[in-house]
Enzyme design. Sequence first.
Site, mmCIF file in Angstrom:
data_model
loop_
_atom_site.group_PDB
_atom_site.id
_atom_site.type_symbol
_atom_site.label_atom_id
_atom_site.label_comp_id
_atom_site.label_asym_id
_atom_site.label_seq_id
_atom_site.Cartn_x
_atom_site.Cartn_y
_atom_site.Cartn_z
ATOM 1 N N ARG A 172 2.488 -15.074 8.410
ATOM 2 C CA ARG A 172 3.408 -15.673 7.457
ATOM 3 C C ARG A 172 4.357 -14.565 6.995
ATOM 4 O O ARG A 172 3.938 -13.421 6.798
ATOM 5 C CB ARG A 172 2.676 -16.271 6.251
ATOM 6 C CG ARG A 172 1.945 -17.581 6.536
ATOM 7 C CD ARG A 172 2.914 -18.726 6.774
ATOM 8 N NE ARG A 172 2.240 -20.014 6.902
ATOM 9 C CZ ARG A 172 1.867 -20.556 8.044
ATOM 10 N NH1 ARG A 172 2.087 -19.903 9.187
ATOM 11 N NH2 ARG A 172 1.269 -21.737 8.071
ATOM 12 N N GLU A 228 11.940 -18.270 5.140
ATOM 13 C CA GLU A 228 12.524 -19.032 6.247
ATOM 14 C C GLU A 228 12.910 -20.443 5.786
ATOM 15 O O GLU A 228 12.236 -21.024 4.932
ATOM 16 C CB GLU A 228 11.581 -19.069 7.452
ATOM 17 C CG GLU A 228 10.201 -19.629 7.196
ATOM 18 C CD GLU A 228 9.299 -19.490 8.422
ATOM 19 O OE1 GLU A 228 8.875 -20.538 8.949
ATOM 20 O OE2 GLU A 228 8.991 -18.345 8.844
ATOM 21 N N HIS A 274 10.063 -18.907 14.308
ATOM 22 C CA HIS A 274 8.745 -19.522 14.083
ATOM 23 C C HIS A 274 8.369 -20.446 15.249
ATOM 24 O O HIS A 274 8.149 -21.654 15.072
ATOM 25 C CB HIS A 274 8.720 -20.302 12.762
ATOM 26 C CG HIS A 274 7.326 -20.399 12.180
ATOM 27 N ND1 HIS A 274 7.082 -20.470 10.831
ATOM 28 C CD2 HIS A 274 6.109 -20.448 12.781
ATOM 29 C CE1 HIS A 274 5.779 -20.545 10.614
ATOM 30 N NE2 HIS A 274 5.169 -20.536 11.784
#
Length: 346
Positions: free
Chosen positions: A245, A274, A292
């Site tokens: 993360r 993000e 991602h």
Amino acid sequence: MSTGKRVLLLGKIDHAHKELAAVSEIADVVVPKSTNRAEFIEECKSGVFDGIIATLRTFPSVSITGRFDQELISHLPKSLKFICHNGAGYDQIDIAPCTERGIRVSNVPTAVDDATADVNMFLILGALRNFNIGMTALRRVQWRGNTQLGHDPQGKILGILGMGGIGKNLKKKAEAFDMKVQYHNRHALPEDQADGAKYVSFDELLATSDVISLNLPLNANTRHIISTKEFEKMKDGVVIVNTARGAVMDEAALVQALDSGKVRSCGLDVFEDEPAIHPGLIANENVILIPHLGTFTFETQFKMEAWTIENLVQAVETGTLKSPVHEQADIVFPHPRDCEARPSKL
């Protein structure tokens, strides 16, 4: 025909359509009309979700509900006993207030291991070899651009911070490239699970690793676990990769470490805020950026959805979960005796 049991679907199932259709044979599937958190809370207050015993939530559904924090959980119907989360990481859910309310939470802990570790290894190789500089130069019709000599992975020490399922998978892949693997967890793994990896302290991992891979969950204890003082303890020219993360690493501190040369290069699949990305990362050609995509394959997405639905079905049929989150794994909850839906107030 109504089954008398009700479940809430938060988000879209894109692949496991057959599995989702089977849920309607054991429960009525309710879809919220809400498009944002305020509307969702009002729907909860209205009683339209009364009698719902379980919910399946996807990662993008946070745009509808916001985080499952104390406030949101306080508005959920009293009948709700299970939250089935479609993801390995579950930082969008505060587990403590769920536990206090008697709500059990599940995730899909190993469904993502292969795909994420694959991306992890791709980023390690790319960062070591400075591939990003050459690839971006080619798109400017410049042969190699300012690409400097890279480094081979063979013999390099890979420090895995957080050797859970993804970390263990990464270890095997890294050893195929003759990397030496060490790791740090809160506690050393049993020897059979460590599989030869060396357990070291947090500070030793920082000080002795040539490549550091972040593979730990995001929570209050791990937020910004890597920041300025941690960078100072690392080798000069260290390579860092993050597929966990974004917020486990202080991005502003990372940009400073990159600019100073303390961090030679890095590979990132996740970002602190993000989809926004720190401009200092975008500007630095020594940084490989991926939006991602760690679990972004058909096979993995299907596996995650199907597993989440298995948790939902098991919750409805037996009052248990296939894969409860680790914070609740040893907690004995009272068996939900009221799995039959109460009639809606509407």
